[in-house]
Scaffold this active site. Sequence first.
Site, PDB file in Angstrom:
ATOM      1  N   SER A  82       0.826  -1.203   0.000  1.00 19.95           N
ATOM      2  CA  SER A  82       0.000   0.000   0.000  1.00 19.95           C
ATOM      3  C   SER A  82       0.859   1.251   0.000  1.00 19.95           C
ATOM      4  CB  SER A  82      -0.925   0.027   1.219  1.00 19.95           C
ATOM      5  OG  SER A  82      -1.646   1.249   1.199  1.00 19.95           O
ATOM      6  N   HIS A 134      -7.454  -3.721   4.558  1.00 23.27           N
ATOM      7  CA  HIS A 134      -6.902  -2.354   4.531  1.00 23.27           C
ATOM      8  C   HIS A 134      -7.700  -1.515   3.533  1.00 23.27           C
ATOM      9  CE1 HIS A 134      -4.474   0.618   2.355  1.00 23.27           C
ATOM     10  NE2 HIS A 134      -3.788   0.822   3.465  1.00 23.27           N
ATOM     11  N   ASN A 135      -7.917  -2.077   2.350  1.00 18.55           N
ATOM     12  CA  ASN A 135      -8.651  -1.329   1.324  1.00 18.55           C
ATOM     13  C   ASN A 135     -10.103  -1.090   1.715  1.00 18.55           C
ATOM     14  OD1 ASN A 135      -6.257  -1.617  -0.048  1.00 18.55           O
ATOM     15  ND2 ASN A 135      -7.222  -2.084  -1.993  1.00 18.55           N
ATOM     16  N   LYS A 137      -4.358  -6.974   3.262  1.00 22.41           N
ATOM     17  CA  LYS A 137      -4.373  -5.832   2.333  1.00 22.41           C
ATOM     18  C   LYS A 137      -5.796  -5.542   1.849  1.00 22.41           C
ATOM     19  CE  LYS A 137      -3.288  -2.419  -0.198  1.00 22.41           C
ATOM     20  NZ  LYS A 137      -3.669  -2.359  -1.538  1.00 22.41           N
ATOM     21  N   GLU A 175     -10.042   1.711   3.867  1.00 23.53           N
ATOM     22  CA  GLU A 175      -9.765   2.881   2.993  1.00 23.53           C
ATOM     23  C   GLU A 175     -11.072   3.400   2.378  1.00 23.53           C
ATOM     24  OE1 GLU A 175      -6.478   2.197   0.104  1.00 23.53           O
ATOM     25  OE2 GLU A 175      -7.928   2.660  -1.451  1.00 23.53           O
TER      26      GLU A 175
HETATM   27  C1  6PG Z   1      -3.162   1.275  -1.713  1.00 27.34           C
HETATM   28  C2  6PG Z   1      -4.446   1.382  -2.469  1.00 27.34           C
HETATM   29  C3  6PG Z   1      -4.284   0.819  -3.831  1.00 27.34           C
HETATM   30  C4  6PG Z   1      -5.366   1.279  -4.772  1.00 27.34           C
HETATM   31  C5  6PG Z   1      -6.708   0.733  -4.469  1.00 27.34           C
HETATM   32  C6  6PG Z   1      -7.771   1.488  -5.213  1.00 27.34           C
HETATM   33  O1  6PG Z   1      -3.234   0.783  -0.618  1.00 27.34           O
HETATM   34  O2  6PG Z   1      -2.134   1.712  -2.232  1.00 27.34           O
HETATM   35  O3  6PG Z   1      -5.442   0.703  -1.791  1.00 27.34           O
HETATM   36  O4  6PG Z   1      -4.115  -0.556  -3.710  1.00 27.34           O
HETATM   37  O5  6PG Z   1      -5.445   2.647  -4.735  1.00 27.34           O
HETATM   38  O6  6PG Z   1      -6.716  -0.584  -4.876  1.00 27.34           O
HETATM   39  O7  6PG Z   1      -8.874   0.720  -5.123  1.00 27.34           O
HETATM   40  P1  6PG Z   1     -10.218   1.070  -5.869  1.00 27.34           P
HETATM   41  O8  6PG Z   1      -9.873   1.271  -7.326  1.00 27.34           O
HETATM   42  O9  6PG Z   1     -11.074  -0.094  -5.627  1.00 27.34           O
HETATM   43  O10 6PG Z   1     -10.690   2.335  -5.246  1.00 27.34           O
END
Ligand code: 6PG
Length: 463
Positions: free
Chosen positions: A127, A185-186, A182, A189
């Site tokens: 990430s 984590h997303n 991960k 996010e």
């Molecule tokens: C990270 C982000 C990265 C990416 C996401 C976007 O941790 O660096 O999470 O992996 O920005 O996958 O996800 P979406 O396209 O689903 O918003």
Amino acid sequence: MTSTNHVGIIGMSTMGGNFALNFASKGYDTAIYNRSWEKTQHVLDKGADRVHGYKTTAEFVESLESPKKIMLLVKSGYPVDAVIKELLPMLSEEDVIIDCGNSNWHDTVRRQEELAGKVGFVGCGISGGADGALHGPSIMPGGDSETLQKIMPYLEKVAAKDFQGHPCVTPVGSGPSGHFVKMVHNGIEYAMMQGLGEIYDMLRSFGHSALEIQEVFRGLNYGNTQSFLMDITLDILGKKDTKGTGYLVDRIKDVAKAKGTGGWTVEAALKYGVAVPNIAAAVIARTQSSRNMSFLKGLDIMDEQQVPKKPHENLKTPLYRTMELMFLTSYLQGLDLIYQANQEENWGVDMKEVIRIWEGGCIIRSQMLGMLNLFWEEDKNWKEKLFKEIHADMDNLRLIMYKGITPKPVIHSTYNYLQSMFSEHLPTNLIQAQRDHFGAHGYARVDVEGLYTGGWNGDIEEF
Ligand code: 6PG
């Protein structure tokens, strides 16, 4: 050809290219390969001495010292399988493939099974976006411990630093745990981004300009909520549109895309029986942002922009507390999911390590992470004190929930999640009664042990 490169990276998109430059800057000779040579050339053009480009996978693989450590930064899904298939005949059991994309953790389980005894396979979350890849991401590798130990020293060098200055990488656990962590984590996010969006949207609806909202957000970016997402939001809100007039954020369509990890988090939460309402609300909010509803086709029902009255009171404290509680509940839901999945799957995940490696480099890093590990300690007094404070703060949350007219799914989920914890009774006794009434599904009683059914038209019986 001599096999002297320490690591190899396949996939020279921005992430892959930057990751290669990061390894090279830490003193590692780094082999790079991409299906089309132009992208490899583009990375070579940056002039890093230790980055070495190869035109074929055979040359690339041969250039690596043993055990060979190959990181894949290719699109998740089929491309990962295709690259593995190509590499496999050139590798041995000692070598390691590290899938650094946002792969679905079920695919990682399958690949680890298929590759057992043929090559080491690590599912590794990374990430931090392009900038993190270059300067230090948070790295979440999962797989068998012997394989992980082969790559840890290298990952430690290129990872971001936590609050104590230690590398934001840990051997997360066995199996697909790296990709699972991960994925969650997303999910977190998604929730944090949507929650910040809801506060922005509410302020916009009061007639505040992007710059005025930036000012409000600046005043909220301290203590627990001081975070990467707040930092970039402040930056975004101040950016003029270079293609037109005004501020860029106001020119961007309000339709949010998603690549899947948020939805997978919700699926996993349902599988392991964990409530992740903030994450689910955020996923659904992105889906609804396309307003792609069959029953609305062709209708023109968009509201004229309504401007609710600016509130008289100063909202700074309620906004700050709402943001804090939104961050806290989003983290707790995700962490609870990791905890429960790990309980069932025995991956050996150390919750405190997960929290620690999110302190630097990653998208959800914030000052709040510094205290979250206390939730996984036996300090009952601390938790009780904290939840009493939160309880006393529910008025602030309610105030923001009902200010203005804009939708606030994650803020409402935050409230519902906390209020469900605080409630002595949930309405689910009625649901159990309804289920039993129409389907004799049974219910547990508050006064005696065991399962029962009936009492609606006849006698109560043991189930
Ligand atoms: C990270 C982000 C990265 C990416 C996401 C976007 O941790 O660096 O999470 O992996 O920005 O996958 O996800 P979406 O396209 O689903 O918003």
